[in-house]
Design an enzyme around this catalytic site. Structure first.
Site, mmCIF file in Angstrom:
data_model
loop_
_atom_site.group_PDB
_atom_site.id
_atom_site.type_symbol
_atom_site.label_atom_id
_atom_site.label_comp_id
_atom_site.label_asym_id
_atom_site.label_seq_id
_atom_site.Cartn_x
_atom_site.Cartn_y
_atom_site.Cartn_z
ATOM 1 N N SER A 82 47.978 4.940 -34.856
ATOM 2 C CA SER A 82 47.296 4.103 -33.854
ATOM 3 C C SER A 82 46.911 5.006 -32.681
ATOM 4 C CB SER A 82 48.278 3.036 -33.355
ATOM 5 O OG SER A 82 47.796 2.380 -32.200
ATOM 6 N N TYR A 95 56.690 0.266 -30.881
ATOM 7 C CA TYR A 95 55.433 0.545 -31.601
ATOM 8 C C TYR A 95 55.020 1.999 -31.365
ATOM 9 C CZ TYR A 95 50.756 -0.660 -33.469
ATOM 10 O OH TYR A 95 49.598 -0.729 -34.223
HETATM 11 N N1 LIG Z 1 44.381 -4.151 -35.100
HETATM 12 C C1 LIG Z 1 44.512 -3.119 -34.273
HETATM 13 O O1 LIG Z 1 43.997 -3.143 -33.142
HETATM 14 C C2 LIG Z 1 45.264 -1.892 -34.687
HETATM 15 C C3 LIG Z 1 45.198 -0.760 -33.878
HETATM 16 C C4 LIG Z 1 45.891 0.382 -34.245
HETATM 17 C C5 LIG Z 1 46.622 0.401 -35.425
HETATM 18 N N2 LIG Z 1 46.673 -0.714 -36.218
HETATM 19 C C6 LIG Z 1 47.466 -0.635 -37.441
HETATM 20 O O2 LIG Z 1 46.673 -1.007 -38.552
HETATM 21 C C7 LIG Z 1 47.517 -1.479 -39.597
HETATM 22 C C8 LIG Z 1 46.954 -2.757 -40.174
HETATM 23 O O3 LIG Z 1 47.074 -3.789 -39.213
HETATM 24 P P1 LIG Z 1 45.935 -4.912 -38.983
HETATM 25 O O4 LIG Z 1 45.388 -4.678 -37.643
HETATM 26 O O5 LIG Z 1 45.028 -4.999 -40.133
HETATM 27 O O6 LIG Z 1 46.888 -6.211 -38.838
HETATM 28 P P2 LIG Z 1 47.016 -7.549 -39.681
HETATM 29 O O7 LIG Z 1 48.129 -8.298 -39.023
HETATM 30 O O8 LIG Z 1 45.707 -8.216 -39.819
HETATM 31 O O9 LIG Z 1 47.479 -7.018 -41.122
HETATM 32 C C9 LIG Z 1 48.747 -6.453 -41.322
HETATM 33 C C10 LIG Z 1 49.243 -6.840 -42.718
HETATM 34 O O10 LIG Z 1 50.535 -6.250 -42.911
HETATM 35 C C11 LIG Z 1 51.346 -7.220 -43.570
HETATM 36 N N3 LIG Z 1 52.769 -6.962 -43.353
HETATM 37 C C12 LIG Z 1 53.513 -7.233 -42.250
HETATM 38 N N4 LIG Z 1 54.797 -6.927 -42.468
HETATM 39 C C13 LIG Z 1 54.869 -6.436 -43.733
HETATM 40 C C14 LIG Z 1 55.922 -5.956 -44.536
HETATM 41 N N5 LIG Z 1 57.191 -5.928 -44.096
HETATM 42 N N6 LIG Z 1 55.645 -5.519 -45.793
HETATM 43 C C15 LIG Z 1 54.385 -5.596 -46.267
HETATM 44 N N7 LIG Z 1 53.337 -6.064 -45.566
HETATM 45 C C16 LIG Z 1 53.588 -6.479 -44.315
HETATM 46 C C17 LIG Z 1 50.917 -8.562 -42.981
HETATM 47 O O11 LIG Z 1 51.308 -9.644 -43.833
HETATM 48 C C18 LIG Z 1 49.418 -8.370 -42.877
HETATM 49 O O12 LIG Z 1 48.746 -8.816 -44.051
HETATM 50 C C19 LIG Z 1 48.909 -1.623 -38.975
HETATM 51 O O13 LIG Z 1 49.703 -0.504 -39.358
HETATM 52 C C20 LIG Z 1 48.642 -1.596 -37.495
HETATM 53 O O14 LIG Z 1 49.749 -1.140 -36.752
HETATM 54 C C21 LIG Z 1 46.015 -1.849 -35.881
#
Ligand SMILES: NC(=O)c1ccc[n+]([C@@H]2O[C@H](COP(=O)([O-])OP(=O)(O)OC[C@H]3O[C@@H](n4cnc5c(N)ncnc54)[C@H](O)[C@@H]3O)[C@@H](O)[C@H]2O)c1
Length: 279
Positions: free
Chosen positions: A142, A155
């Protein structure tokens, strides 16, 4: 890896957001998919929208924090397809809490998913990726893996750790002339479910003045990039064998701030937070 046709791509957290968009673009590029998520309904939706035949798709309800289940999944993917080429360690969760008041249950919950889940995925699949003769590990960190943010210490700790782990691995793989490579991914704000699904401790409100709903709104206001754009940037990075991929102009701005003001950026962030609290 220049071409995804008939490559086997494994994605965690494929039931929503970036993981779902990765599945869609990889399927359109001719990859075979092994999709997993802890949320069965989300996973089913991703899978049914793809409309792929069984020889090109497998799904598994998987908690990435369960080490044995992750290793079993890796075995099953290779039994199903015969090989595996890419693992996208994407599943992730968020937590708002101050260091002083954060409870260990929440801290460990987040680390088990965002850090240990990435470690298990990397180590479970690495031998299979080598065996396939061409492989790539894609670990989602991130911009919070580049700078510290108040109420985000857990985080931050996980995402800085993912970056360090992935950068170290990249050098090891290069030193041994491995057919496998890896990339650390640093998204800025992406329009997904992550803020709504976050855990939020009252201590975060005490510090910033914003409660859970307000914090979700504040975060989501800063989410500029769509999951589809994020997936496309990630896959471009894999094709180009990049070491680090930044997603979105906000990620570029944060990366630049960190380079120009390696420690004093912290004062700017505190000023920004205070300004937001007054609004
Ligand atoms: N959205 C943002 O702004 C952002 C920014 C930086 C990094 N990220 C990272 O991107 C990645 C994807 O996140 P996203 O934004 O698509 O969020 P999201 O919440 O839309 O998707 C995350 C998915 O992970 C699944 N998940 C949660 N706990 C889990 C577990 N224990 N085992 C398996 N699956 C699990 C959830 O069910 C969900 O489907 C994450 O690692 C997040 O930290 C997101």
């Amino acid at each position: 890896m220049k071409n995804f046709k008939d490559k086997v791509a494994v994605i965690t957290g494929a039931g929503s957001g970036i993981g779902r968009a990765l599945a869609q673009e990889l399927a359109a590029s001719g990859a075979k998919l092994a999709l997993s998520d802890i949320n069965e309904a989300g996973l089913k939706k991703t899978a049914s929208d793809l409309g792929l035949a069984e020889d090109r798709l497998m799904t598994r309800v998987l908690d990435v924090a369960d080490r044995q289940a992750f290793y079993d999944f890796a075995d099953d993917v290779v039994n199903h397809f015969g090989y595996a080429n890419m693992i996208f360690n994407n599943a992730g969760v968020a937590l708002g809490a101050t260091v002083e008041d954060m409870n260990y249950d929440d801290f460990e919950w987040l680390m088990n998913i965002n850090f240990w889940g990435v470690v298990y995925g990397t180590k479970a699949f690495l031998p299979y990726l080598k065996q396939a003769g061409e492989g790539h590990i894609i670990n989602i960190s991130s911009i919070f893996g580049l700078v510290g943010i108040p109420t985000q210490s857990a985080y931050n700790a996980a995402k800085f750790a993912v970056r360090g782990f992935t950068e170290s691995l990249r050098i090891e793989l290069e030193m041994e002339g491995s057919p496998v490579s890896c990339t650390s991914i640093h998204p800025g704000g992406i329009k997904t479910n992550i803020a709504k699904a976050a855990r939020f401790d009252a201590s975060a409100e005490k510090l910033t003045g914003a409660g859970k709903d307000q914090s979700i709104q504040d975060f989501e206001k800063m989410f500029r990039t769509t999951p589809e754009e994020a997936a496309s940037t990630i896959l471009k990075g894999v094709r180009g064998n990049k070491r680090r991929v930044l997603i979105g102009s906000d990620a570029v701005a944060v990366d630049t701030m960190q380079r120009l003001l390696p420690t004093s950026y912290q004062k700017l962030i505190a000023m920004g937070q205070k300004y937001m609290a007054k609004k």
